[in-house]
Scaffold this motif. Structure first.
Motif, PDB file in Angstrom:
ATOM      1  N   ASN A   1       0.911  -1.325  -0.342  1.00 13.98           N
ATOM      2  CA  ASN A   1       0.128   0.011  -0.102  1.00 13.98           C
ATOM      3  C   ASN A   1       0.968   1.068   0.137  1.00 13.98           C
ATOM      4  O   ASN A   1       0.481   2.371   0.114  1.00 13.98           O
ATOM      5  N   GLY A   2       2.282   1.186  -0.181  1.00 15.72           N
ATOM      6  CA  GLY A   2       3.099   2.322  -0.219  1.00 15.72           C
ATOM      7  C   GLY A   2       3.566   2.969   1.196  1.00 15.72           C
ATOM      8  O   GLY A   2       4.080   4.048   1.530  1.00 15.72           O
ATOM      9  N   ILE A   3       2.776   1.931   2.604  1.00 17.92           N
ATOM     10  CA  ILE A   3       3.102   2.916   3.857  1.00 17.92           C
ATOM     11  C   ILE A   3       3.799   2.106   4.495  1.00 17.92           C
ATOM     12  O   ILE A   3       3.964   1.488   4.459  1.00 17.92           O
ATOM     13  N   ILE A   4       4.973   3.193   5.015  1.00 25.34           N
ATOM     14  CA  ILE A   4       5.861   2.796   5.278  1.00 25.34           C
ATOM     15  C   ILE A   4       5.973   2.025   6.696  1.00 25.34           C
ATOM     16  O   ILE A   4       6.202   1.014   7.006  1.00 25.34           O
ATOM     17  N   ASN A   5       4.573   2.542   7.225  1.00 27.35           N
ATOM     18  CA  ASN A   5       4.282   2.064   9.012  1.00 27.35           C
ATOM     19  C   ASN A   5       4.205   0.402   8.433  1.00 27.35           C
ATOM     20  O   ASN A   5       3.970  -0.779   9.554  1.00 27.35           O
TER      21      ASN A   5
ATOM     22  N   MET B   1       6.442  -1.422   8.053  1.00 28.02           N
ATOM     23  CA  MET B   1       7.179  -2.150  10.016  1.00 28.02           C
ATOM     24  C   MET B   1       6.361  -3.182  10.432  1.00 28.02           C
ATOM     25  O   MET B   1       6.848  -4.258  10.983  1.00 28.02           O
ATOM     26  N   LEU B   2       5.471  -2.429  10.603  1.00 28.39           N
ATOM     27  CA  LEU B   2       3.837  -3.914  10.544  1.00 28.39           C
ATOM     28  C   LEU B   2       4.419  -5.540  10.945  1.00 28.39           C
ATOM     29  O   LEU B   2       4.227  -6.086  11.769  1.00 28.39           O
TER      30      LEU B   2
ATOM     31  N   PHE C   1       7.721  -6.244  12.099  1.00 26.89           N
ATOM     32  CA  PHE C   1       7.195  -6.293  13.497  1.00 26.89           C
ATOM     33  C   PHE C   1       6.687  -7.865  13.578  1.00 26.89           C
ATOM     34  O   PHE C   1       6.614  -8.354  15.043  1.00 26.89           O
TER      35      PHE C   1
ATOM     36  N   LEU D   1       8.729 -11.193  13.186  1.00 27.94           N
ATOM     37  CA  LEU D   1       9.637 -10.980  14.172  1.00 27.94           C
ATOM     38  C   LEU D   1       9.270 -11.669  15.482  1.00 27.94           C
ATOM     39  O   LEU D   1       9.151 -12.843  16.251  1.00 27.94           O
ATOM     40  N   LEU D   2       7.327 -11.358  15.827  1.00 23.10           N
ATOM     41  CA  LEU D   2       6.573 -11.781  16.917  1.00 23.10           C
ATOM     42  C   LEU D   2       6.727 -12.801  16.872  1.00 23.10           C
ATOM     43  O   LEU D   2       6.639 -13.881  17.499  1.00 23.10           O
TER      44      LEU D   2
ATOM     45  N   LEU E   1       9.203 -15.951  16.972  1.00 24.61           N
ATOM     46  CA  LEU E   1       9.798 -15.316  18.472  1.00 24.61           C
ATOM     47  C   LEU E   1       9.045 -16.616  19.265  1.00 24.61           C
ATOM     48  O   LEU E   1       9.313 -17.139  19.350  1.00 24.61           O
ATOM     49  N   PHE E   2       7.730 -16.619  18.274  1.00 18.82           N
ATOM     50  CA  PHE E   2       6.355 -17.353  19.046  1.00 18.82           C
ATOM     51  C   PHE E   2       6.827 -19.132  18.725  1.00 18.82           C
ATOM     52  O   PHE E   2       7.497 -20.193  19.762  1.00 18.82           O
TER      53      PHE E   2
ATOM     54  N   VAL F   1       9.891 -20.068  20.883  1.00 19.00           N
ATOM     55  CA  VAL F   1      10.297 -20.861  21.887  1.00 19.00           C
ATOM     56  C   VAL F   1       9.321 -22.110  21.809  1.00 19.00           C
ATOM     57  O   VAL F   1       9.837 -23.039  22.339  1.00 19.00           O
TER      58      VAL F   1
END
Lengths: 683, 215
Positions: free
Chosen positions: A660-664, A667-668, A671, A674-675, A678-679, A682
């Motif tokens: 969508n062209g939105i940097i956020n 990043m999401l 993120f 990443l989570l 991690l899960f 573990v």
């Protein structure tokens, strides 16, 4: 001498010929004539050397082996293993390439000043080189590199005539289908690697016991899809009728004659050599796929009036026939009947060789016609035998060979396939027997339909009156083109006459596959030119040839002495209801096949459109012209490719929302990943 | 002294990461970043008192110079020069943002991060605090619309990583020290170029105005 020819050095020389030809053509790309001479010379010399090398390798005592490891990539090694099976395929590729290259030398002249001849020469040589390495590689990764080289080079050859948007579209479809197939092949090799820890074919073969049966089954399915896509089996054939006609004719001949056989080679290599022992259902599946491909291939060919598309559909049919032999071989292998399995393999190999020769011949002949007529539509041909008599003769030979008429080669390989299927009917249990019965019936039916189809093609193209003004301007093809066609025509005849000897040699090739070592040499033999199979069947090509000559001579004699003798010949105007004879009174190619299409309308789903133009649009009593357009819907495109395409497009739209062209948002995503990671770590 | 180095300074570091979410002005964010960096410099100073390592001292001087003095000053100067309007807008409103932060901190204290916390049993709470700092900083980058806030979020993430390394007992490592030196320089360059180029191209630092990037 044999040791010198059939050696690693001999193979490297073979590769170098094509490599030098490719690079040389590219270097001389600014001069069309020089580029053509350079690329054709090296392609011809390379193919000639390939033919000599492969004959040497066929009769060499040992497999030609060499490997160059790379310390950087330990899993990838340039491993070559040329046993008799590989040598046979090198022979087929080299032989067809030789005559196609001679033909191509004259054919590509009409591209001078239009497109880059250097680029054509480059991709043409790389294409042949890729095919040669594909059938020689013994490391899966190295094989994939060669496979990709072959596919990419052939893609650029398909889109060579880039001014026609249909060619670009055909090339894109070919590329997509090729990569779907390649993805399946990669997955199959990765699964084998997981259980054997190696990409080397020899190591995979020796460690076959460590692979669970269900993995072997998955590999089989993936390999059938992957290599079947390249071979053009139904339903993975969608690219073939579009891509083969799009390429220049000598490339079409190579693609249809030999490239699709690389898929067959890998099926033989994997199923009979590497993955052995195998379950019975593999062979029966291939028989069913082969039957469907051969029947539907010829039916779709009948509906075509584009001469190259028609020939492309016949490639599907013939791949189906090859699969009948291979499927029977796999079935017999799984049941431990190795002598009959060898018979099936020889039938498949012989038809591979025969199809390579007569299909190349047909593509080259049709290329000569298209070159003069500037259209692929047969409805605009007619009467070309008067203007291109030699081309007509060569096309006739190809037509007779593909229609399995003796004494040409197509008859003998189909005869061997029949013998294999009959033996299956006689010796197998209930359900396998009926699959063999169905396959034999389909083969017989296919033969009849192929004959009808080529009667249509030959008569619509070369006989009767010209149906367009272009015909009157047609001229015979240049010498190099006629030489290429003539040599293949002679080869089609010789492969038929010497079918006994050829089959014996192919039996020798087949016995090199480890599971057939114990089959006696006399099972397939030649006795005074007769092809003898075990103690149950034989056929004599020389007798059939002599019989054909006798029939021809007797017929000619009867006509000459009993019909024309003492009769005066009067030439007059044909009574035709008071009008002159015109080409409109001839039966068209579409009209010829209409009755057959009507019989199979439940499969072919024909559509018919009538258009009438009146002299007086108001009164509508006197029609000026009537046009009937007969079409056949492509069922696979309608019910398979388009639904899949629609699904992928819908999915892509959803995926596009992520972009969508939105940097956020990006990043999401990171993120969240990443989570999740991690899960998972573990857990 | 232990209370100062092991409780007050880590708490300052963590509170500044929370403050970035609450701040209404770019000026406050720049000052907050300076305070956060100062807290880390002081934590490293505590290590220096224990080890007397000259390299570490050099790192601390560099860190103070660039992160505590130059970087905040640069950001403040940038805000003044371009008269950048403060973009307080975030995708989530403040209560929701605080809920997400709470969830992230809860996740950090769940069993998912136990293996990391058990690396240094003596500092397990501080290690978890540093990890929470990383996630909260990352969330800042995701949630904020202003590019300057996002840059500070990335720098705060980098500070959190340094904090994690310190509490994991890695501050003695030469590799870490070289890494800190290197990343100070690199981040400074990247931040400068990044902000200048964005402003030059788009005339704004509000990333919602930059949607034509897609095309």
């Amino acid at each position: 001498m044999l040791v010198l020819i059939a050696s690693p050095t001999g193979f490297i020389e073979l590769i170098l010929f094509f490599a030098v030809g490719a690079i040389g053509a590219l270097c001389l790309r600014k001069d069309d004539k020089l580029a053509n001479v350079r690329s054709s010379f090296f392609a011809i010399v390379g193919s000639l050397w390939g033919t000599i090398f492969s004959v040497g390798a066929l009769f060499a005592l040992n497999t030609i082996l060499f490997s160059i490891g790379t310390p950087v990539f330990p899993l990838l090694s340039v491993s070559i293993a040329i046993d008799k099976l590989s040598a046979f395929f090198i022979l087929v590729i080299s032989l067809v390439s030789l005559f196609c290259s001679i033909y191509g030398f004259g054919y590509v002249r009409h591209f001078y000043g239009k497109y880059s001849i250097g680029a054509l020469g480059f991709f043409y040589n790389i294409f042949i080189l890729g095919m040669l390495v594909v059938v020689s590689a013994s490391n899966a990764l190295f094989f994939l590199i060669a496979w990709e080289s072959m596919s990419v080079a052939s893609y650029f050859l398909v889109v060579y005539d880039r001014r026609d948007p249909n060619n670009i579209s055909a090339g894109s479809l070919y590329l997509v289908m090729t990569y779907i197939g390649t993805a399946c092949i990669v997955l199959a090799f990765l699964m084998l690697y997981k259980f054997t820890g190696s990409f080397d074919f020899t190591i995979i073969k020796t460690m076959m016991g460590t692979i669970p049966d269900w993995i072997k089954n998955v590999v089989f399915v993936l390999a059938v899809v992957g290599f079947g896509t390249k071979a053009g089996i139904i339903p993975f054939h969608g690219w073939l009728p579009s891509a083969h006609p799009a390429a220049p004719s000598h490339v079409s001949a190579l693609m249809s004659g030999v490239m699709i056989k690389t898929g067959i080679y890998m099926m033989i290599r994997l199923f009979l050599d590497i993955l052995s022992p195998i379950p019975e259902w593999w062979g029966l599946s291939l028989l069913i796929i082969g039957s469907i491909s051969s029947l539907l291939g010829v039916l779709y060919a009948l509906t075509e009036h584009d001469i190259k598309r028609l020939l492309a559909y016949h490639s599907i049919e013939n791949i189906g026939i090859i699969l009948l032999g291979l499927g029977a071989a796999l079935t017999f292998t799984s049941l431990g009947i190795h002598s009959l399995a060898l018979l099936g393999l020889v039938a498949a190999l012989f038809h591979t060789l025969n199809h390579a020769t007569f299909k190349s011949l047909l593509f080259l002949s049709s290329g000569s016609v298209i070159n003069q007529m500037h259209t692929r539509n047969m409805e605009e041909y007619g009467g070309l035998i008067k203007y291109m008599p030699q081309t007509a003769l060569f096309f006739l030979v190809g037509s007779m060979a593909i229609s399995a008429l003796p004494p040409f080669n197509g008859f003998f390989s189909e005869w061997l396939t029949f013998q294999t299927l009959f033996q299956g009917i006689a010796s197998l249990d209930f359900y396998a027997k009926w699959i063999f019965v169905g396959a034999a019936a389909v083969l017989a039916f296919t033969g009849g339909l192929a004959l009808a189809c080529f009667v249509k093609v030959f008569s619509a193209t070369f006989l009767a009156r010209p149906r367009s003004s272009e015909v009157a301007h047609a001229k015979e093809a240049p010498f190099s083109m006629r030489f290429g066609m003539g040599a293949l025509a002679v080869l089609s005849l010789l492969l038929g006459i010497y079918s006994g000897h050829i089959s014996a040699v192919l039996g020798y090739v087949g016995r090199d596959v480890s599971i057939f070592h114990d089959v006696p040499a006399l099972f397939l033999s030649s006795e005074a030119g007769r092809l003898v199979v075990g103690n149950f069947s034989s056929v004599s090509a020389p007798v059939l040839f002599a019989l054909l000559l006798v029939v021809l001579v007797v017929t000619w004699g009867v006509v000459r002495f009993f019909v024309y003798k003492k009769q005066e010949i009067h030439t007059g105007i044909t009574w035709d209801c008071g009008t002159d004879l015109t080409p409109r009174m001839e039966i068209t190619a579409t009209g010829f096949s209409r009755s057959i299409i009507s019989i199979f309308k439940s499969v072919l789903k024909p559509s018919m459109q009538h258009a009438v133009e009146y002299h007086d649009a108001v009164s509508r009593y006197l029609p000026k012209t009537r046009t009937v357009t007969l079409g056949v819907r492509d069922m696979y495109r309608l019910y398979l490719y388009e639904p899949i395409n629609g699904f992928v497009v819908r999915l892509s739209r959803y995926v596009k929302r992520l972009q969508n062209g939105i940097i956020n948002a990006y990043m999401l995503y990171m993120f969240v990943v990443l989570l999740v990671v991690l899960f998972l770590a573990v857990r | 002294m232990d209370i100062f180095f092991n409780q007050l300074l880590p708490a300052t570091f963590f509170l500044t990461t929370i403050y970035f979410h609450l701040a209404r002005k770019n000026f406050g964010i720049a000052i907050g970043y300076g305070i956060q960096s100062l807290a880390i410099a002081l934590i490293l100073l505590g290590s220096f008192f224990d080890t007397r390592s000259l390299t570490l001292l050099f790192i601390i001087i560099l860190l103070v110079t660039f992160k505590v003095i130059i970087a905040p000053k640069f950001f403040i100067g940038l805000v003044k020069k371009h008269e950048v309007k403060f973009s307080s807008s975030a995708y989530l409103n403040l209560p929701l943002s605080l809920i997400v932060i709470s969830v992230l901190i809860a996740v950090v204290h769940s069993r998912v991060f136990l293996p990391l916390a058990s690396l240094v049993p003596a500092h397990s709470e501080l290690v978890l605090l540093a990890i929470a700092g990383m996630l909260v900083s990352l969330f800042l980058v995701i949630n904020r619309k202003g590019a300057l806030s996002q840059i500070v979020g990335v720098l705060s993430l980098e500070n959190s990583i340094v904090t994690f390394a310190i509490f994991s007992g890695l501050e003695q490592s030469t590799a870490l020290q070289v890494g800190i030196m290197f990343d100070i320089a690199v981040w400074f360059v990247i931040a400068t170029v990044f902000v200048s180029m964005i402003y030059k191209h788009f005339g704004t630092l509000d990333i919602t105005e930059m949607k034509q990037l897609r095309d």
